[in-house]
Motif scaffolding. Structure first.
Motif, short mmCIF file in Angstrom:
data_model
loop_
_atom_site.label_atom_id
_atom_site.label_comp_id
_atom_site.label_asym_id
_atom_site.label_seq_id
_atom_site.Cartn_x
_atom_site.Cartn_y
_atom_site.Cartn_z
N ASP A 96 0.80 -1.22 0.00
CA ASP A 96 0.00 0.00 0.00
C ASP A 96 0.84 1.27 0.00
N THR A 97 2.00 1.23 0.62
CA THR A 97 2.82 2.44 0.72
C THR A 97 4.06 2.38 -0.17
N ALA A 98 4.03 1.57 -1.21
CA ALA A 98 5.18 1.46 -2.11
C ALA A 98 5.44 2.76 -2.84
N TYR A 99 4.40 3.57 -3.01
CA TYR A 99 4.60 4.85 -3.72
C TYR A 99 5.59 5.75 -3.00
N LEU A 100 5.70 5.62 -1.68
CA LEU A 100 6.67 6.43 -0.94
C LEU A 100 8.10 6.06 -1.33
N SER A 101 8.34 4.77 -1.49
CA SER A 101 9.67 4.33 -1.91
C SER A 101 9.97 4.78 -3.32
N TYR A 102 8.98 4.72 -4.19
CA TYR A 102 9.18 5.18 -5.56
C TYR A 102 9.40 6.69 -5.60
N LEU A 103 8.70 7.43 -4.76
CA LEU A 103 8.92 8.87 -4.69
C LEU A 103 10.34 9.18 -4.22
N TRP A 104 10.83 8.41 -3.25
CA TRP A 104 12.19 8.63 -2.76
C TRP A 104 13.21 8.34 -3.85
N MET A 105 13.05 7.20 -4.54
CA MET A 105 14.01 6.85 -5.59
C MET A 105 13.98 7.85 -6.74
N ALA A 106 12.80 8.13 -7.25
CA ALA A 106 12.68 9.04 -8.38
C ALA A 106 13.02 10.47 -7.98
N GLY A 107 12.58 10.89 -6.81
CA GLY A 107 12.86 12.25 -6.35
C GLY A 107 14.34 12.50 -6.16
N SER A 108 15.07 11.51 -5.66
CA SER A 108 16.50 11.70 -5.47
C SER A 108 17.22 11.77 -6.81
N LEU A 109 16.81 10.96 -7.76
CA LEU A 109 17.44 11.02 -9.09
C LEU A 109 17.11 12.34 -9.79
N ILE A 110 15.89 12.81 -9.64
CA ILE A 110 15.51 14.10 -10.24
C ILE A 110 16.29 15.23 -9.57
N ALA A 111 16.52 15.14 -8.27
CA ALA A 111 17.28 16.17 -7.57
C ALA A 111 18.72 16.22 -8.06
N VAL A 112 19.33 15.06 -8.27
CA VAL A 112 20.70 15.03 -8.80
C VAL A 112 20.73 15.56 -10.23
N GLY A 113 19.75 15.18 -11.04
CA GLY A 113 19.67 15.70 -12.40
C GLY A 113 19.46 17.19 -12.45
N THR A 114 18.66 17.71 -11.55
CA THR A 114 18.42 19.14 -11.48
C THR A 114 19.70 19.88 -11.11
N ALA A 115 20.48 19.32 -10.20
CA ALA A 115 21.76 19.93 -9.84
C ALA A 115 22.73 19.94 -11.02
N CYS A 116 22.62 18.95 -11.88
CA CYS A 116 23.48 18.91 -13.07
C CYS A 116 23.11 20.00 -14.06
N PHE A 117 21.85 20.37 -14.13
CA PHE A 117 21.41 21.33 -15.13
C PHE A 117 21.23 22.75 -14.59
N THR A 118 21.72 23.01 -13.40
CA THR A 118 21.69 24.38 -12.89
C THR A 118 22.69 25.22 -13.69
N PRO A 119 22.45 26.50 -13.84
CA PRO A 119 23.33 27.34 -14.65
C PRO A 119 24.77 27.38 -14.12
N ARG A 120 25.72 27.35 -15.02
CA ARG A 120 27.13 27.35 -14.65
C ARG A 120 27.53 28.64 -13.94
N ARG A 121 26.89 29.74 -14.28
CA ARG A 121 27.27 31.03 -13.68
C ARG A 121 27.01 31.06 -12.17
N TRP A 122 26.15 30.17 -11.65
CA TRP A 122 25.92 30.11 -10.22
C TRP A 122 27.18 29.68 -9.46
N PHE A 123 28.07 28.99 -10.16
CA PHE A 123 29.23 28.38 -9.50
C PHE A 123 30.55 29.07 -9.84
N GLU A 124 30.48 30.21 -10.47
CA GLU A 124 31.71 30.93 -10.84
C GLU A 124 32.11 31.92 -9.75
#
Length: 121
Positions: free
Chosen positions: A93-121
């Motif tokens: 019944d609560t498997a969606y929480l695990s899927y949210l954790w897995m997908a959300g963490s991968l999306i968070a890492v992907g979002t960090a990859c696509f942040t603008p380069r000028r933020w880090f200069e």
């Protein structure tokens, strides 16, 4: 010559440290993501994004890759059955929480990859 070897050793250490940070955040997030819903799950995903952004500012995209691999490996290993049959990410019944954790963490890492380069200069 010795300076190049020292720089290479430091670079290897930095990438290894980024991977260890991914393992640490993945282990903590996986064990706690089902507590005090939805706040800990949301905080865990925000922590993944913050750590990935920090690693990108520190090392660059290669470091984010090391962080992401460490994170993904520990999440997948902890999703398996434990030695006594215990499981941290159960189906049902609560498997969606695990899927949210897995997908959300991968999306968070992907979002960090696509942040603008000028933020880090």
């Amino acid at each position: 010559m010795k300076l190049e070897k020292a720089e290479r050793a430091i670079a290897v250490f930095e990438y290894a440290l980024a991977g260890v940070l991914g393992v640490l955040i993945g282990a903590i997030g996986t064990t706690l993501h089902r507590q005090w819903l939805p706040w800990v799950l949301l905080f865990s995903i925000i922590a993944v994004f913050a750590a990935a952004t920090m690693v990108r500012a520190w090392i660059g995209l290669g470091g984010v890759a090391a962080f992401g691999v460490g994170l993904l490996v520990v999440i997948q290993v902890l999703a398996l059955n434990g030695p006594g049959g215990d499981i941290l990410m159960p189906a049902g019944d609560t498997a969606y929480l695990s899927y949210l954790w897995m997908a959300g963490s991968l999306i968070a890492v992907g979002t960090a990859c696509f942040t603008p380069r000028r933020w880090f200069e």
